[in-house]
Write a protein that holds these residues in place. Structure first.
Motif, PDB file in Angstrom:
ATOM      1  N   THR A 458     -10.035 -49.574  21.510  1.00  0.00           N
ATOM      2  CA  THR A 458      -9.638 -48.928  20.261  1.00  0.00           C
ATOM      3  C   THR A 458      -8.593 -49.782  19.563  1.00  0.00           C
ATOM      4  O   THR A 458      -8.070 -50.756  20.122  1.00  0.00           O
ATOM      5  N   LEU A 459      -8.254 -49.384  18.364  1.00  0.00           N
ATOM      6  CA  LEU A 459      -7.061 -49.853  17.672  1.00  0.00           C
ATOM      7  C   LEU A 459      -6.135 -48.656  17.559  1.00  0.00           C
ATOM      8  O   LEU A 459      -6.484 -47.658  16.913  1.00  0.00           O
ATOM      9  N   LEU A 460      -5.002 -48.718  18.268  1.00  0.00           N
ATOM     10  CA  LEU A 460      -3.981 -47.662  18.249  1.00  0.00           C
ATOM     11  C   LEU A 460      -4.437 -46.361  18.909  1.00  0.00           C
ATOM     12  O   LEU A 460      -3.766 -45.339  18.818  1.00  0.00           O
ATOM     13  N   GLY A 461      -5.586 -46.396  19.607  1.00  0.00           N
ATOM     14  CA  GLY A 461      -6.147 -45.172  20.163  1.00  0.00           C
ATOM     15  C   GLY A 461      -6.782 -44.300  19.101  1.00  0.00           C
ATOM     16  O   GLY A 461      -7.253 -43.194  19.407  1.00  0.00           O
ATOM     17  N   ALA A 496      -4.047 -39.888   7.517  1.00  0.00           N
ATOM     18  CA  ALA A 496      -4.024 -39.466   6.112  1.00  0.00           C
ATOM     19  C   ALA A 496      -3.710 -40.646   5.196  1.00  0.00           C
ATOM     20  O   ALA A 496      -4.309 -40.780   4.114  1.00  0.00           O
ATOM     21  N   ALA A 497      -2.795 -41.522   5.634  1.00  0.00           N
ATOM     22  CA  ALA A 497      -2.461 -42.706   4.834  1.00  0.00           C
ATOM     23  C   ALA A 497      -3.649 -43.654   4.742  1.00  0.00           C
ATOM     24  O   ALA A 497      -3.890 -44.263   3.686  1.00  0.00           O
ATOM     25  N   ASN A 568       2.980 -48.360  11.768  1.00  0.00           N
ATOM     26  CA  ASN A 568       3.465 -48.867  10.479  1.00  0.00           C
ATOM     27  C   ASN A 568       2.962 -50.283  10.231  1.00  0.00           C
ATOM     28  O   ASN A 568       2.573 -50.628   9.104  1.00  0.00           O
ATOM     29  N   GLU A 569       2.982 -51.100  11.289  1.00  0.00           N
ATOM     30  CA  GLU A 569       2.545 -52.492  11.173  1.00  0.00           C
ATOM     31  C   GLU A 569       1.088 -52.583  10.732  1.00  0.00           C
ATOM     32  O   GLU A 569       0.733 -53.371   9.846  1.00  0.00           O
ATOM     33  N   VAL A 570       0.241 -51.766  11.323  1.00  0.00           N
ATOM     34  CA  VAL A 570      -1.180 -51.794  10.966  1.00  0.00           C
ATOM     35  C   VAL A 570      -1.382 -51.339   9.529  1.00  0.00           C
ATOM     36  O   VAL A 570      -2.177 -51.928   8.785  1.00  0.00           O
ATOM     37  N   ARG A 571      -0.665 -50.310   9.116  1.00  0.00           N
ATOM     38  CA  ARG A 571      -0.809 -49.842   7.728  1.00  0.00           C
ATOM     39  C   ARG A 571      -0.342 -50.906   6.733  1.00  0.00           C
ATOM     40  O   ARG A 571      -0.918 -51.055   5.655  1.00  0.00           O
ATOM     41  N   GLU A 572       0.712 -51.635   7.098  1.00  0.00           N
ATOM     42  CA  GLU A 572       1.208 -52.692   6.216  1.00  0.00           C
ATOM     43  C   GLU A 572       0.204 -53.836   6.068  1.00  0.00           C
ATOM     44  O   GLU A 572       0.238 -54.576   5.083  1.00  0.00           O
TER      45      GLU A 572
END
Length: 588
Positions: A458-461, A496-497, A568-572
């Motif tokens: 997965t990525l981040l589960g 949600a983001a 946060n890192e993945v969203r950025e």
């Protein structure tokens, strides 16, 4: 089952004895673990959650009433949640804030609530402080009634969230998702249910819960019992009566002494003519320090008070300079030894509490857990241990073996027959399984559990490459938190983001890249296996009942603070080619 746990205060206990003492206790721990493994070498295969045929009655919903026929649904929604517990409610609340209108919850039960819908056994409560566990308290302008919330209050809170965010409008209850299939041509998920529905959704969130599908121990003759029986998550109040007065003249047996049983047994002991508690491995029982919420304290709370508590939970532990220097001077081996010794001290306090409460010495010895604290789920209760002082309550300690035979009269252990009127199974649930009743097929028709067969990826589960617009909550490779709603809120905010990002940028679909997925698998592996704790622990659902685990097949153990940083890192990096691939709305 009380859904999550509070970190035991006892883990701060300082070692005060000779190293020989701690080494001897560790040897005792190992002996008890090996004894249990020798009795049940099959690991998780000792249980079944395939409750069909004679066993189907253990999964029937006793709370739904008559399920009315309805027309099959054949429509399209933007976001579809599989499950209606806190995972779905928290994420839906954030989606509403982003302006998402088309949200559907598909739930097997007859209402929202998840574990708090199903678990209504007597004494049900949460073991995490209510002001932290119940989410969205700021948003609902609500303060829990007690330091620890009871099940009915939590269930009502779930319903209040669903009403506030208008989630009942499209919700579908008494309905089980049976297949979730990605259609590459449409770039949509096709969802089928046991009610003949054929729904479509752009985004699907698997929110079926960490502990949701009841399981039974595989016991010879289980289906031959002629008395009454049920699973704790399907409590039969028609039989017991709401106040348990229906048990006044009944001989009752309960199999299991985990978190659910610890809460249910005091009420059963007070109500039943006779109660037999069948124990394989005892739980650790600490004090439950509870009180009604001080109305003056509640009155002085300012808006955002819970948000501040949640922010504090994400903070990295702060050490003084002296503490940092002291830690840096210790070897890895010395740090582990100090942690183990402090853990043993905490467990010895649990033992001392048992000796001080339970009058019968043999019963007291049988109730003592011989494993590191946190090997099994810690429990907190003030009435559980005193219940064994009642003359009508009998502990049947199987010393690791468990009940292996049941006949028409009841359980048999070491040649002794226990004749019962009613037998209650407190045998738990499937753990962190994605999909439970549902086949999830992504690109190229690959079923998700088939992908996981060679190791969870997965990525981040949350994301898994090849399953666009699919989000998984509460699954493996995510952080494990004592307060589960902290972790679910963090995941819900992230999901949600991600959905908001896709909508704002005109993307029909986003999917984790193979590079990002591999990065996360390696992060999980790096932070697991630094100690031998997992294999040293007595069997339980925390360690797959003692089965061998690949290092990637578990939770991320780098800490909640670091997990939130990674979210946060993945969203950025959403727009980079590292985290996600993107399919524009115009893509076919």
């Amino acid at each position: 089952m009380a859904e999550t746990i509070e970190k035991p205060i006892g883990l701060t206990a300082k070692p005060t004895r000779s190293q020989e003492f701690y080494d001897e206790v560790k040897r005792k721990f190992a002996e008890e673990r090996d004894l249990r493994l020798s009795y049940r070498p099959e690991g998780t295969a000792q249980y079944t959650s395939d409750l069909e045929g004679e066993l189907a009655k253990y999964e029937v919903d006793p709370y739904a009433g008559e399920v009315k026929p309805r027309e099959a649904i054949n429509d399209t929604v933007e976001c579809l949640f599989i499950g209606g517990g806190f995972s779905a409610l928290l994420t839906s609340a954030r989606l509403r804030e982003y302006g998402v209108e088309s949200i559907r919850i598909v739930e097997r039960g007859a209402d929202v609530g998840g574990t708090w819908y199903w678990n209504r056994y007597p004494g049900v409560a949460c073991d995490v402080v209510a002001y932290d566990y119940l989410p969205l308290l700021d948003e609902l302008d609500y303060v829990p009634k007690n330091h620890y919330s009871r099940g009915p209050e939590i269930f009502a809170h779930c319903q209040a969230i669903a009403k506030k965010y208008n989630l009942y409008e499209l919700a579908v209850f008494n309905t089980t998702v049976t297949s979730t299939t990605w259609n590459a041509e449409e770039q949509m998920w096709h969802i089928a249910t046991d009610r003949g529905d054929r729904m479509k959704a752009r985004f699907v969130i698997c929110a079926n819960g960490t502990l949701s599908k009841p399981k039974l121990a595989k016991i010879k003759g289980l289906e031959t019992f002629k008395g009454h029986s049920f699973h704790t998550s399907r409590w039969d109040y028609a039989y017991t009566k709401p106040d348990l007065s229906g048990l006044e003249h009944k001989v009752v047996g309960i199999i299991g002494t985990g978190a659910t049983a610890v809460q249910a047994i005091p009420g059963l002991g007070a109500a039943a003519k006779e109660l037999y508690v069948f124990q394989r491995t005892p739980s650790s029982i600490d004090i439950r320090d509870d009180w009604p919420t001080d109305p003056n304290w509640a009155r002085r709370l300012r808006p955002g008070w819970q948000a501040k508590r949640r922010a504090a939970a994400k903070m990295e532990p702060q050490l003084t300079e002296a503490q940092k220097i002291k830690q840096a001077a210790m070897s890895h081996e010395e740090k582990i030894k100090r942690q183990e010794n402090a853990n043993i001290e905490a467990m010895m306090k649990i033992h001392q509490r048992i000796d001080s409460i339970v009058k019968d010495k043999a019963t007291a010895e049988a109730l003592k857990p011989w494993y590191m604290l946190m090997c099994k789920r810690p429990c907190f209760h003030n009435d559980y241990l005193p219940t064994f002082n009642r003359p009508n309550v009998h502990l049947v300690d199987t010393h690791g073996k468990g009940i292996t035979e049941i006949n028409e009269k009841g359980p048999v252990f070491e040649g002794k027959q226990y004749e019962l009127d009613v037998l209650i199974y407190a045998t738990g649930f499937e753990v962190q399984k994605t999909g439970i009743y549902n086949q999830i097929k992504g690109e190229k028709g690959l079923e998700l559990n088939d992908k996981y067969r060679e190791g969870i990826r997965t990525l981040l589960g949350i994301h898994s490459q090849g399953y666009p617009n699919l989000f998984i909550m509460g699954g493996y490779q995510a952080s494990f938190q004592f307060n589960l709603t902290d972790m679910l809120q963090a995941q819900g905010d992230h999901i949600a983001a991600c959905i908001d990002y896709a909508r704002r940028h005109g993307y029909q679909a986003i999917d984790a890249t193979p590079e990002a997925e591999e990065w996360w698998v390696q992060e999980v592996i790096e932070h697991r296996g630094k100690t031998t704790r997992n294999q040293d622990c007595t069997p339980g659902y925390y360690n797959f009942e003692g089965e061998f685990q690949r290092r990637q097949d578990g939770n991320y153990n780098g800490g909640f603070f670091q997990y939130c940083n990674h979210l946060n890192e993945v969203r950025e990096r959403m727009e980079s080619n590292f985290a996600f691939t993107h399919k524009p709305l115009s893509s076919s």
